[in-house]
Design an enzyme around this catalytic site. Structure first.
Site, PDB file in Angstrom:
ATOM      1  N   ARG A  93      -5.812  13.472   8.283  1.00 58.11           N
ATOM      2  CA  ARG A  93      -5.834  12.985   6.891  1.00 58.11           C
ATOM      3  C   ARG A  93      -4.940  13.861   6.024  1.00 58.11           C
ATOM      4  O   ARG A  93      -4.220  13.399   5.148  1.00 58.11           O
ATOM      5  CB  ARG A  93      -7.264  12.942   6.336  1.00 58.11           C
ATOM      6  CG  ARG A  93      -7.303  12.717   4.826  1.00 58.11           C
ATOM      7  CD  ARG A  93      -8.637  12.195   4.299  1.00 58.11           C
ATOM      8  NE  ARG A  93      -9.796  12.830   4.893  1.00 58.11           N
ATOM      9  CZ  ARG A  93     -10.196  14.084   4.635  1.00 58.11           C
ATOM     10  NH1 ARG A  93      -9.528  14.841   3.780  1.00 58.11           N
ATOM     11  NH2 ARG A  93     -11.264  14.575   5.222  1.00 58.11           N
ATOM     12  N   TYR A 119       2.567  -7.998 -10.152  1.00 59.33           N
ATOM     13  CA  TYR A 119       1.964  -8.462  -8.902  1.00 59.33           C
ATOM     14  C   TYR A 119       0.464  -8.707  -9.155  1.00 59.33           C
ATOM     15  O   TYR A 119      -0.218  -7.848  -9.728  1.00 59.33           O
ATOM     16  CB  TYR A 119       2.165  -7.392  -7.833  1.00 59.33           C
ATOM     17  CG  TYR A 119       1.479  -7.699  -6.538  1.00 59.33           C
ATOM     18  CD1 TYR A 119       1.947  -8.720  -5.723  1.00 59.33           C
ATOM     19  CD2 TYR A 119       0.379  -6.980  -6.130  1.00 59.33           C
ATOM     20  CE1 TYR A 119       1.305  -9.011  -4.532  1.00 59.33           C
ATOM     21  CE2 TYR A 119      -0.260  -7.264  -4.931  1.00 59.33           C
ATOM     22  CZ  TYR A 119       0.203  -8.279  -4.145  1.00 59.33           C
ATOM     23  OH  TYR A 119      -0.435  -8.567  -2.972  1.00 59.33           O
ATOM     24  N   ASP A 140       7.279   0.414  -9.682  1.00 59.28           N
ATOM     25  CA  ASP A 140       7.018  -0.294  -8.422  1.00 59.28           C
ATOM     26  C   ASP A 140       8.340  -0.936  -8.006  1.00 59.28           C
ATOM     27  O   ASP A 140       8.786  -1.909  -8.600  1.00 59.28           O
ATOM     28  CB  ASP A 140       5.908  -1.339  -8.627  1.00 59.28           C
ATOM     29  CG  ASP A 140       5.574  -2.095  -7.339  1.00 59.28           C
ATOM     30  OD1 ASP A 140       6.449  -2.189  -6.448  1.00 59.28           O
ATOM     31  OD2 ASP A 140       4.448  -2.607  -7.237  1.00 59.28           O
ATOM     32  N   LYS A 199       6.427  -4.954   2.657  1.00 58.93           N
ATOM     33  CA  LYS A 199       7.452  -5.937   2.319  1.00 58.93           C
ATOM     34  C   LYS A 199       8.795  -5.525   2.940  1.00 58.93           C
ATOM     35  O   LYS A 199       8.897  -5.431   4.137  1.00 58.93           O
ATOM     36  CB  LYS A 199       7.513  -6.092   0.802  1.00 58.93           C
ATOM     37  CG  LYS A 199       6.128  -6.208   0.126  1.00 58.93           C
ATOM     38  CD  LYS A 199       5.369  -7.457   0.497  1.00 58.93           C
ATOM     39  CE  LYS A 199       3.907  -7.443   0.062  1.00 58.93           C
ATOM     40  NZ  LYS A 199       3.676  -7.223  -1.360  1.00 58.93           N
TER      41      LYS A 199
HETATM   42  C1  LIG Z   1       2.568  -6.743  -2.150  1.00 62.16           C
HETATM   43  C2  LIG Z   1       2.791  -5.951  -3.361  1.00 62.16           C
HETATM   44  C3  LIG Z   1       1.909  -4.918  -3.725  1.00 62.16           C
HETATM   45  C4  LIG Z   1       0.661  -4.615  -2.917  1.00 62.16           C
HETATM   46  O1  LIG Z   1       0.965  -4.108  -1.671  1.00 62.16           O
HETATM   47  P1  LIG Z   1       0.028  -4.299  -0.343  1.00 62.16           P
HETATM   48  O2  LIG Z   1       0.824  -3.634   0.706  1.00 62.16           O
HETATM   49  O3  LIG Z   1      -0.127  -5.780  -0.154  1.00 62.16           O
HETATM   50  O4  LIG Z   1      -1.261  -3.644  -0.626  1.00 62.16           O
HETATM   51  C5  LIG Z   1       2.203  -4.186  -4.850  1.00 62.16           C
HETATM   52  N1  LIG Z   1       3.294  -4.450  -5.605  1.00 62.16           N
HETATM   53  C6  LIG Z   1       4.154  -5.440  -5.289  1.00 62.16           C
HETATM   54  C7  LIG Z   1       5.342  -5.682  -6.155  1.00 62.16           C
HETATM   55  C8  LIG Z   1       3.936  -6.223  -4.163  1.00 62.16           C
HETATM   56  O5  LIG Z   1       4.780  -7.219  -3.867  1.00 62.16           O
END
Ligand SMILES: *Cc1c(COP(=O)(O)O)cnc(C)c1O
Length: 376
Positions: free
Chosen positions: A46, A98, A170, A195
């Site tokens: 961890r 999101y 983000d 992604k």
């Molecule tokens: C998918 C997504 C998230 C969340 O991520 P996870 O891996 O699904 O928990 C956060 N921000 C954006 C812009 C996303 O497309």
């Protein structure tokens, strides 16, 4: 060294003993100590694991930050960042966020005394107006979801400096290959590595990069303390995916521009949102601050009945959530990804019952257009 090259190099220098080209998957919970009060640098997975560390060092390098952190998902990454704040603190946030992030803020962290104001963060005056004495941070998506608005990070960063606020970006939609928010003044970047970074629709992961070493210590304290870390197998998968980030995004962007232009000419399409089109509202700004336009497209059809027809009749393009993988996916944001956004806000943002979103993959672009054409 260019980002695409750095990405390929991830992990190859780790194993000097055997010269293995990939970092091993250190599937271990704990590590033996060489002596009393001594450590190999690893004690418990961890707190730190070599496979995860390779990923964490790699994303920090790609993003130009001082330290990276890997989490079990993008949401786990954002959750861990919110632990930097205390009850009473206020954050200003991009309004077409999101859906999952919006749910985390409004339905979970609001219960712990954090408050959030949603504004159009592509409008610096609107951001300024939302700041209160309790505002500790600005949280932006650098290309928003699903309408692909772009934030002017240098301007927002100047504002954050002046008001002593953190700027958190983000950067899931652009990745360091197309934009490096830390170079433009952000303090922290966060990614759903699920992604584009992992890129194969095969694993869920989150990453964070911090610019300032002192802030990085605090983020590490929370990563280890709260414990939402990424396991070694998934860390390895993300590293493997990241090696091809450059070629994947080049192809995805090429396909996206082709499809956006084709949709733009289609008689049943009312509106196309793609930053690479000259008439997109942020086309110029993106060219100033990013190396590309990404591979997400949103478009409006002329009739609601066409939504279901397109989702079900496309053969190559799958009807699925998520984005950024090698396969092209299409979804219906109003119901599938943005149901947690309040209806009034959805309506104001233009997330309506004729809007579809495409995450363009690496297939041959002509096949994708043919698939869309037959579904229409
Ligand atoms: C998918 C997504 C998230 C969340 O991520 P996870 O891996 O699904 O928990 C956060 N921000 C954006 C812009 C996303 O497309």
């Amino acid at each position: 060294m260019k980002i695409a090259t750095q990405a390929v190099q991830l992990g190859i220098e780790w194993d000097t003993r055997t010269g293995a080209m990939t970092v091993p998957i250190y599937q271990t919970a704990t590590f033996r100590h060489p002596g009393l009060g001594q450590s190999t640098g690893f004690d418990y997975s961890r707190s730190g694991n070599p496979t995860r560390m390779t990923l964490e060092d790699g994303i920090a390098r790609l993003d130009g930050g001082c330290r990276g952190f890997a989490y079990a998902s993008g949401m786990a990454a954002i959750t861990s960042l919110l632990l930097l704040f205390k009850s009473g603190d206020h954050l200003v946030v991009t309004e077409d966020l999101y859906g999952g992030t919006c749910r985390l803020f409004d339905r979970i962290f609001s219960q712990y005394g954090l408050s959030f104001t949603y504004v159009d963060t592509s409008d610096s005056d609107a951001v300024r107006a939302a700041i209160t004495p309790a505002t500790k941070a600005l949280f932006v998506e650098t290309l928003t979801n699903p309408l692909l608005k772009f934030a002017d990070l240098p301007a927002l960063s100047a504002l954050c400096r002046e008001r002593n606020m953190l700027l958190i970006a983000d950067n899931t939609f652009l990745t360091p290959y197309l934009q490096r928010p830390l170079d433009l003044g952000a303090d922290i970047t966060v990614y759903s590595a699920t992604k584009y970074l992992a890129g194969h629709n095969d694993t869920v992961a989150g990453l964070v990069v911090v610019k300032d070493p002192q802030l990085a210590e605090l983020v590490y304290f929370h990563q280890n303390g709260a414990g939402a870390v990424l396991g070694p197998q998934d860390s390895w998968l993300v590293i493997r995916g990241m090696k091809t980030l450059g070629v994947r995004l080049d192809r995805q962007q090429e396909n996206a521009l082709k499809i956006a232009r084709w949709l733009n000419e289609h008689p049943r399409v009312k509106k196309v949102y793609y930053p690479g089109l000259e008439d997109h509202r942020d086309h110029q700004l993106i060219q100033r601050d990013a190396r590309g336009f990404g591979a997400m497209i949103a478009f409006e059809v002329d009739q609601h009945s066409l939504v279901e027809q397109l989702l079900l009749k496309t053969k190559l393009i799958s009807f699925a959530e998520s984005l950024g993988g090698v396969e092209t996916l299409m979804t219906f944001p109003e119901v599938q990804t943005h149901a947690d956004i309040p209806p009034e806000l959805r309506a104001r943002l233009g997330i309506n019952n004729v809007l579809l979103r495409l995450s363009v993959g690496i297939e041959d672009g002509d096949d994708l257009i043919e698939d869309l054409a037959q579904a229409f």
